[in-house]
Scaffold this active site. Structure first.
Site, PDB file in Angstrom:
ATOM      1  CE1 TYR A 167      41.005  42.424  43.728  1.00  0.00           C
ATOM      2  CE2 TYR A 167      39.325  43.437  45.489  1.00  0.00           C
ATOM      3  CZ  TYR A 167      39.914  42.813  43.931  1.00  0.00           C
ATOM      4  OH  TYR A 167      39.102  44.010  43.195  1.00  0.00           O
ATOM      5  CD  GLU A 179      34.187  41.984  54.018  1.00  0.00           C
ATOM      6  OE1 GLU A 179      33.343  43.284  53.749  1.00  0.00           O
ATOM      7  OE2 GLU A 179      34.630  41.261  55.005  1.00  0.00           O
TER       8      GLU A 179
END
Ligand SMILES: [Zn+2]
Ligand SMILES: [Zn+2]
Length: 284
Positions: free
Chosen positions: A125, A88
């Site tokens: 998101y 990530e």
């Protein structure tokens, strides 16, 4: 092949003066605390490929003098956090700091698993783009390995510059799976036709026969769980049953912090040794 530990003050480099180098950022198991988890940087000339990026990998890269944001090519063997917990950071640094997508080499069905089950929650998101939340391709320059065979098991090939990779399915999870086909996707690699890197796998004699036994394979880096047999990794006792000539070129990895308790047993069994963290394995 020679082993060259990173010297004091030497920075981990993404280029190599030699033909081919593997740098082990970590050689430990999923829960290792002294060791880093098992992940490796392959370097050849000016080409590099990071194989796995676990929870400890970005910090380990930084400690070795290589900023995680400088990694430009990634391959992921499977979705356990000791292999993907750090990607990530690679995604977000690429999009929001470097503003450049690193390349990822990934079969299509595994992209869906990696994104839907693991990465989307932290990546999708953060913004809307054209009215939609972000997708895998907003973070990665996606490269598809070429499917070459389903026999002896699913196999693909791809090149990262001059580095030649062949990837194949392994038998890792669940512990009850009867075969690689029955297992959740996980992958091992053959690097430049001379190195077998198994990734995480249970003991699987067919894998050794089909990808590691050939004369041209000079070194095997194999998942190894110490102290007990069972679960989702190959144990030292199981690996010890392999032929002597296989063990002579087999380096153990993905082992527990207390590995030194098994050092004598591994030596007696005839293994090439425990893979050393923070060292280059230099191949002619
Ligand atoms: Zn693992
Ligand atoms: Zn695993």
């Amino acid at each position: 092949m020679r082993i060259a530990p990173l010297a004091a003050g030497e920075k981990l480099s993404l280029s190599s003066p030699d033909k081919l180098r593997l740098f082990f950022i970590g050689t430990g198991s999923a829960f290792s605390k002294v060791l880093n988890q098992t992940n490796v940087l392959i370097v050849k000339g000016n080409d590099h490929l990071l194989v796995d990026c676990g929870t400890k990998t970005p910090q380990a890269l930084f400690t070795f003098g290589c900023p995680p944001g400088s990694i430009q090519n990634v391959f992921i063997t499977h979705t356990h956090a000791d292999h993907i917990g750090g990607i990530e950071e690679i995604c977000l640094v690429g999009r929001y700091v470097n503003k450049k997508k690193p390349a990822i080499y990934i079969p299509e069905y595994f992209e869906n698993i990696l994104w839907d089950y693991s990465l989307a929650g932290g990546c999708a998101y953060n913004e809307r783009s054209g009215g939609k939340f972000l997708g895998f391709g907003d973070f990665w320059d996606i490269r598809r390995p070429a499917r070459v065979s389903r026999k002896p098991r699913e196999t693909w090939e791809f090149n990262v510059g001059s580095i030649k990779l062949r990837i194949f399915r392994t038998k890792h999870i669940p512990d009850s799976a009867a075969s690689w086909e029955d297992s959740f996707p996980s992958f091992g690699l053959v690097i430049d036709e001379k190195i077998l890197f198994t990734g995480d796998t249970r003991f699987d004699a067919d894998l050794i026969r089909d990808y590691g036994a050939q004369k041209k394979i000079k070194a095997i880096f194999h998942d190894c769980q110490l102290f007990f047999t069972g679960g989702v990794h190959a144990s030292l006792d199981e690996l010890s049953t392999l032929p002597r000539e296989i063990k002579a070129k087999m380096f153990l990895m993905h082992y527990q912090d207390a590995w030194e308790k098994s050092a004598d047993a591994a030596k007696k069994a005839g293994f090439a040794g425990f893979t050393r963290q923070g060292a280059y394995y230099v191949f002619p």
